[in-house]
Scaffold this active site. Structure first.
Site, PDB file in Angstrom:
ATOM      1  N   THR A 133      53.904  36.198  86.468  1.00  0.00           N
ATOM      2  CA  THR A 133      53.485  35.396  87.622  1.00  0.00           C
ATOM      3  C   THR A 133      53.934  35.968  88.967  1.00  0.00           C
ATOM      4  O   THR A 133      54.998  36.600  89.060  1.00  0.00           O
ATOM      5  CB  THR A 133      54.063  33.969  87.485  1.00  0.00           C
ATOM      6  N   GLU A 135      55.183  34.243  91.139  1.00  0.00           N
ATOM      7  CA  GLU A 135      56.432  33.561  91.484  1.00  0.00           C
ATOM      8  C   GLU A 135      57.625  34.512  91.361  1.00  0.00           C
ATOM      9  O   GLU A 135      58.679  34.273  91.956  1.00  0.00           O
ATOM     10  CB  GLU A 135      56.645  32.353  90.564  1.00  0.00           C
ATOM     11  N   TYR A 157      61.948  28.263  86.967  1.00  0.00           N
ATOM     12  CA  TYR A 157      60.713  28.755  86.349  1.00  0.00           C
ATOM     13  C   TYR A 157      60.593  30.266  86.537  1.00  0.00           C
ATOM     14  O   TYR A 157      60.368  31.019  85.583  1.00  0.00           O
ATOM     15  CB  TYR A 157      59.504  28.041  86.984  1.00  0.00           C
ATOM     16  N   LYS A 161      60.690  33.309  83.848  1.00  0.00           N
ATOM     17  CA  LYS A 161      59.559  34.243  83.736  1.00  0.00           C
ATOM     18  C   LYS A 161      60.010  35.682  83.988  1.00  0.00           C
ATOM     19  O   LYS A 161      59.370  36.622  83.531  1.00  0.00           O
ATOM     20  CB  LYS A 161      58.455  33.844  84.722  1.00  0.00           C
TER      21      LYS A 161
HETATM   22  P1  NAP Z   1      49.050  25.051  82.022  1.00  0.00           P
HETATM   23  O1  NAP Z   1      47.694  24.503  82.329  1.00  0.00           O
HETATM   24  O2  NAP Z   1      50.248  24.299  82.447  1.00  0.00           O
HETATM   25  O3  NAP Z   1      49.122  25.291  80.433  1.00  0.00           O
HETATM   26  C1  NAP Z   1      50.321  25.549  79.790  1.00  0.00           C
HETATM   27  C2  NAP Z   1      50.092  25.528  78.294  1.00  0.00           C
HETATM   28  O4  NAP Z   1      51.354  25.735  77.637  1.00  0.00           O
HETATM   29  C3  NAP Z   1      49.564  24.191  77.758  1.00  0.00           C
HETATM   30  O5  NAP Z   1      48.691  24.457  76.692  1.00  0.00           O
HETATM   31  C4  NAP Z   1      50.817  23.509  77.246  1.00  0.00           C
HETATM   32  O6  NAP Z   1      50.578  22.553  76.245  1.00  0.00           O
HETATM   33  C5  NAP Z   1      51.527  24.722  76.646  1.00  0.00           C
HETATM   34  N1  NAP Z   1      52.948  24.488  76.427  1.00  0.00           N
HETATM   35  C6  NAP Z   1      53.884  24.014  77.293  1.00  0.00           C
HETATM   36  N2  NAP Z   1      55.079  23.932  76.700  1.00  0.00           N
HETATM   37  C7  NAP Z   1      54.905  24.351  75.411  1.00  0.00           C
HETATM   38  C8  NAP Z   1      55.766  24.481  74.288  1.00  0.00           C
HETATM   39  N3  NAP Z   1      57.037  24.129  74.349  1.00  0.00           N
HETATM   40  N4  NAP Z   1      55.246  24.949  73.131  1.00  0.00           N
HETATM   41  C9  NAP Z   1      53.917  25.254  73.038  1.00  0.00           C
HETATM   42  N5  NAP Z   1      53.057  25.145  74.065  1.00  0.00           N
HETATM   43  C10 NAP Z   1      53.559  24.703  75.232  1.00  0.00           C
HETATM   44  O7  NAP Z   1      49.208  26.518  82.616  1.00  0.00           O
HETATM   45  P2  NAP Z   1      48.083  27.564  83.058  1.00  0.00           P
HETATM   46  O8  NAP Z   1      47.783  27.359  84.496  1.00  0.00           O
HETATM   47  O9  NAP Z   1      46.978  27.570  82.067  1.00  0.00           O
HETATM   48  O10 NAP Z   1      48.902  28.940  82.981  1.00  0.00           O
HETATM   49  C11 NAP Z   1      48.947  29.699  81.775  1.00  0.00           C
HETATM   50  C12 NAP Z   1      50.152  30.625  81.814  1.00  0.00           C
HETATM   51  O11 NAP Z   1      50.059  31.487  82.935  1.00  0.00           O
HETATM   52  C13 NAP Z   1      51.498  29.931  81.948  1.00  0.00           C
HETATM   53  O12 NAP Z   1      52.431  30.690  81.237  1.00  0.00           O
HETATM   54  C14 NAP Z   1      51.804  30.004  83.431  1.00  0.00           C
HETATM   55  O13 NAP Z   1      53.207  29.950  83.645  1.00  0.00           O
HETATM   56  C15 NAP Z   1      51.214  31.351  83.765  1.00  0.00           C
HETATM   57  N6  NAP Z   1      50.720  31.534  85.138  1.00  0.00           N
HETATM   58  C16 NAP Z   1      49.861  30.641  85.673  1.00  0.00           C
HETATM   59  C17 NAP Z   1      49.360  30.855  86.940  1.00  0.00           C
HETATM   60  C18 NAP Z   1      48.379  29.905  87.579  1.00  0.00           C
HETATM   61  O14 NAP Z   1      48.213  29.978  88.807  1.00  0.00           O
HETATM   62  N7  NAP Z   1      47.703  29.054  86.810  1.00  0.00           N
HETATM   63  C19 NAP Z   1      49.734  32.005  87.651  1.00  0.00           C
HETATM   64  C20 NAP Z   1      50.607  32.908  87.051  1.00  0.00           C
HETATM   65  C21 NAP Z   1      51.083  32.669  85.778  1.00  0.00           C
HETATM   66  P3  NAP Z   1      50.199  21.018  76.620  1.00  0.00           P
HETATM   67  O15 NAP Z   1      48.727  21.049  76.956  1.00  0.00           O
HETATM   68  O16 NAP Z   1      50.510  20.281  75.388  1.00  0.00           O
HETATM   69  O17 NAP Z   1      51.041  20.631  77.798  1.00  0.00           O
HETATM   70  O1  G4F Z   2      50.291  24.328  93.244  1.00  0.00           O
HETATM   71  P1  G4F Z   2      51.742  24.580  93.184  1.00  0.00           P
HETATM   72  O2  G4F Z   2      52.570  23.578  92.473  1.00  0.00           O
HETATM   73  O3  G4F Z   2      51.886  26.036  92.580  1.00  0.00           O
HETATM   74  P2  G4F Z   2      53.073  27.118  92.591  1.00  0.00           P
HETATM   75  O4  G4F Z   2      54.379  26.509  92.824  1.00  0.00           O
HETATM   76  O5  G4F Z   2      52.644  28.192  93.531  1.00  0.00           O
HETATM   77  O6  G4F Z   2      53.029  27.640  91.085  1.00  0.00           O
HETATM   78  C1  G4F Z   2      51.788  27.911  90.438  1.00  0.00           C
HETATM   79  O7  G4F Z   2      51.429  29.250  90.668  1.00  0.00           O
HETATM   80  C2  G4F Z   2      52.346  30.219  90.115  1.00  0.00           C
HETATM   81  C3  G4F Z   2      51.807  31.615  90.473  1.00  0.00           C
HETATM   82  O8  G4F Z   2      52.348  31.986  91.723  1.00  0.00           O
HETATM   83  C4  G4F Z   2      52.413  30.018  88.614  1.00  0.00           C
HETATM   84  F1  G4F Z   2      53.254  30.937  88.069  1.00  0.00           F
HETATM   85  C5  G4F Z   2      52.918  28.625  88.303  1.00  0.00           C
HETATM   86  O9  G4F Z   2      52.895  28.424  86.887  1.00  0.00           O
HETATM   87  C6  G4F Z   2      51.967  27.599  88.947  1.00  0.00           C
HETATM   88  O10 G4F Z   2      50.721  27.695  88.317  1.00  0.00           O
HETATM   89  O11 G4F Z   2      52.334  24.712  94.663  1.00  0.00           O
HETATM   90  C7  G4F Z   2      51.800  25.609  95.597  1.00  0.00           C
HETATM   91  C8  G4F Z   2      52.416  25.368  96.957  1.00  0.00           C
HETATM   92  C9  G4F Z   2      53.946  25.351  96.980  1.00  0.00           C
HETATM   93  O12 G4F Z   2      54.395  26.027  98.114  1.00  0.00           O
HETATM   94  C10 G4F Z   2      54.295  23.876  97.106  1.00  0.00           C
HETATM   95  O13 G4F Z   2      55.544  23.622  97.732  1.00  0.00           O
HETATM   96  O14 G4F Z   2      52.020  24.077  97.409  1.00  0.00           O
HETATM   97  C11 G4F Z   2      53.144  23.425  97.967  1.00  0.00           C
HETATM   98  N1  G4F Z   2      52.896  21.973  97.930  1.00  0.00           N
HETATM   99  C12 G4F Z   2      52.806  21.186  99.037  1.00  0.00           C
HETATM  100  N2  G4F Z   2      52.602  19.913  98.669  1.00  0.00           N
HETATM  101  C13 G4F Z   2      52.753  21.219  96.838  1.00  0.00           C
HETATM  102  C14 G4F Z   2      52.572  19.915  97.300  1.00  0.00           C
HETATM  103  N3  G4F Z   2      52.746  21.519  95.519  1.00  0.00           N
HETATM  104  C15 G4F Z   2      52.545  20.511  94.631  1.00  0.00           C
HETATM  105  N4  G4F Z   2      52.509  20.797  93.309  1.00  0.00           N
HETATM  106  N5  G4F Z   2      52.385  19.209  95.053  1.00  0.00           N
HETATM  107  C16 G4F Z   2      52.389  18.856  96.388  1.00  0.00           C
HETATM  108  O15 G4F Z   2      52.249  17.699  96.739  1.00  0.00           O
END
Ligand code: NAP
Ligand code: G4F
Length: 383
Positions: A133, A135, A157, A161
């Site tokens: 990520t 992050e 987190y 990671k």
């Molecule tokens: P997500 O929607 O939160 O999905 C996470 C998945 O992990 C869900 O299927 C969840 O199951 C499962 N999970 C959580 N805890 C678990 C456990 N203890 N054992 C087995 N499964 C578990 O996340 P996403 O946005 O699809 O992201 C996918 C991956 O990419 C994650 O590793 C995230 O950290 C990483 N990532 C995401 C982003 C982004 O912007 N989306 C960016 C960079 C990296 P449930 O459905 O049961 O909760």
């Molecule tokens: O949408 P966020 O919660 O995503 P964040 O923290 O960037 O993390 C996501 O992206 C990562 C990749 O860079 C993944 F690795 C991670 O698993 C996840 O998918 O927050 C984005 C931004 C932050 O700066 C947060 O402080 O939005 C700001 N924010 C402002 N108001 C908020 C809010 N975030 C959330 N969730 N809720 C708010 O009300």
């Protein structure tokens, strides 16, 4: 011969899009889902096949990333050609409340997958994708961030990671595993979890427009993110595992936007102009004007008068409850390596992403508005 993929986190946003993508490519897809007291497969229900059906190309296994034996048994049974390790406690703010659990799932969970592949003698067969990520860059040391930019994680987190990132590199170097990190910047979609900022915003705006909700409380509005569409990003995951050599890649759009601008752009999609004033916890967003024809086309005439009566009212407020103890203020990625080596190109820009999310949430929330209005009419009838 069709390939077999195992996806951890198949019920999440990326798991759903990746399953669909791989099934279309002819893969048999196995996925690990957690036991839950409620159904947690709504994102992949359209792909589900009854276990009694022959020649299934989508098979789910109960499992948990904290359970080594379970992970090892599933990998032994499935004998996957490719593993996409997407499972994670993926919410940054929540990781401050559950740091040990997050480390266990996101950090050690990755080790469990790698070690299972090694112990089962699958090193020469199984390729592994690790969901790393942006992050990791946290307090950014370089702008824009690329594969060589030093990491400076800013949350439990991100630290978990970081372990996962390096243990993936270590297993690649120590055991010649085909193990790769995709360092993905934020990617969103209509399937995004409801508590991440983009989806929270598009849902709240839809609800405000339909009169189900009055205002929305946000955290840090000045943070900047490089947002892409999850559909584009799962293609990159696939491409990373199809190369001759294992490697790590940044996946990003190269465009960064503040949360505040994301909110304005999303309101604009339904013809509402929002004006922000003040700073920090005192910053607010008011309805400055409405383009009626756009609102009627996108939301409907029924709801126009109510929103017109709200011009000048505050609909966005800040609640410090949503602030993080340490924040990542700026992310912007340089995906040159992915563009040149993987020929990866995103199809969606930010405008197209917001369009997709707003269309979907307006449609979704209209159902809710309809049900609550129907309930209201029934109550009135009996009174
Ligand atoms: P997500 O929607 O939160 O999905 C996470 C998945 O992990 C869900 O299927 C969840 O199951 C499962 N999970 C959580 N805890 C678990 C456990 N203890 N054992 C087995 N499964 C578990 O996340 P996403 O946005 O699809 O992201 C996918 C991956 O990419 C994650 O590793 C995230 O950290 C990483 N990532 C995401 C982003 C982004 O912007 N989306 C960016 C960079 C990296 P449930 O459905 O049961 O909760
Ligand atoms: O949408 P966020 O919660 O995503 P964040 O923290 O960037 O993390 C996501 O992206 C990562 C990749 O860079 C993944 F690795 C991670 O698993 C996840 O998918 O927050 C984005 C931004 C932050 O700066 C947060 O402080 O939005 C700001 N924010 C402002 N108001 C908020 C809010 N975030 C959330 N969730 N809720 C708010 O009300």
């Amino acid at each position: 011969m069709s390939k077999t993929a195992l996806i951890t986190g198949i019920t999440g946003q990326d798991g759903a899009y990746l399953s669909e993508y791989l099934i279309k490519k002819g893969y048999t897809v196995h996925g690990i889902k957690r036991r839950s007291s409620l159904f947690n497969t709504n994102r992949i229900d359209h792909l589900y096949q009854d276990p009694h059906q022959e020649n299934r190309n989508m098979i789910l296994h109960y499992g948990d990333m904290t359970d080594s034996m379970n992970i090892t048994r599933i990998i032994a049974e499935v004998q996957p050609d490719e593993i996409y390790n997407l499972a994670a406690q993926s919410h940054v703010k929540v990781s401050f409340d559950t740091p040990e659990y997050t480390a266990n799932v996101d950090g050690l969970g990755t080790l469990r997958v790698l070690e299972a592949v090694r112990l089962l003698n699958l090193v020469s067969k199984t390729r592994i994708y690790q969901a790393s990520t942006s992050e990791l860059y946290g307090l950014v040391q370089e702008i824009p961030q690329k594969e060589t930019t030093p990491f400076y994680p800013r949350s439990p987190y991100a630290v978990a990671k970081m372990y996962a990132y390096w243990i993936t590199v270590n297993y690649r170097e120590a055991y010649q595993m085909f193990a790769c990190n995709g360092i993905l910047f934020n990617h969103e979609s209509p399937l995004r979890g409801e508590t991440f900022v983009t989806r929270k915003v598009t849902r709240a705006i839809s609800r405000i427009a339909l009169g189900i909700q009055n205002e929305v409380y946000m955290g840090n509005l000045s943070g900047k993110r490089d947002w892409g569409h999850a559909k584009d990003y799962v293609k990159a995951m696939y491409l990373i595992l199809q190369q001759d050599m294992p490697d790590d890649y940044v996946i990003a759009t190269g465009v960064t936007t503040t949360i505040r601008d994301f909110i304005c752009k999303s309101f604009d999609k339904i013809g509402i102009a929002v004006e922000f004033t003040g700073a920090g916890v005192n910053e607010t967003g008011k309805i400055a004007g409405i383009r009626s024809e756009v609102f009627v086309e996108r939301v409907g005439e029924t709801y126009l008068k109510r929103i017109q009566n709200r011009i000048g009212e505050t609909i966005v407020k800040v609640d410090p409850e949503y602030f993080r103890p340490t924040e990542v203020e700026l992310l912007i990625g340089d995906a040159t390596k992915a563009r040149t080596k993987l020929s990866w190109e995103p199809r969606y820009d930010l405008d197209a992403l917001i369009e997709d999310m707003m269309q979907s949430d307006i449609k979704e929330m209209k159902k809710e508005a309809y049900v609550s209005e129907a309930g209201y009419r029934i109550l009135n009838y009996f009174e």
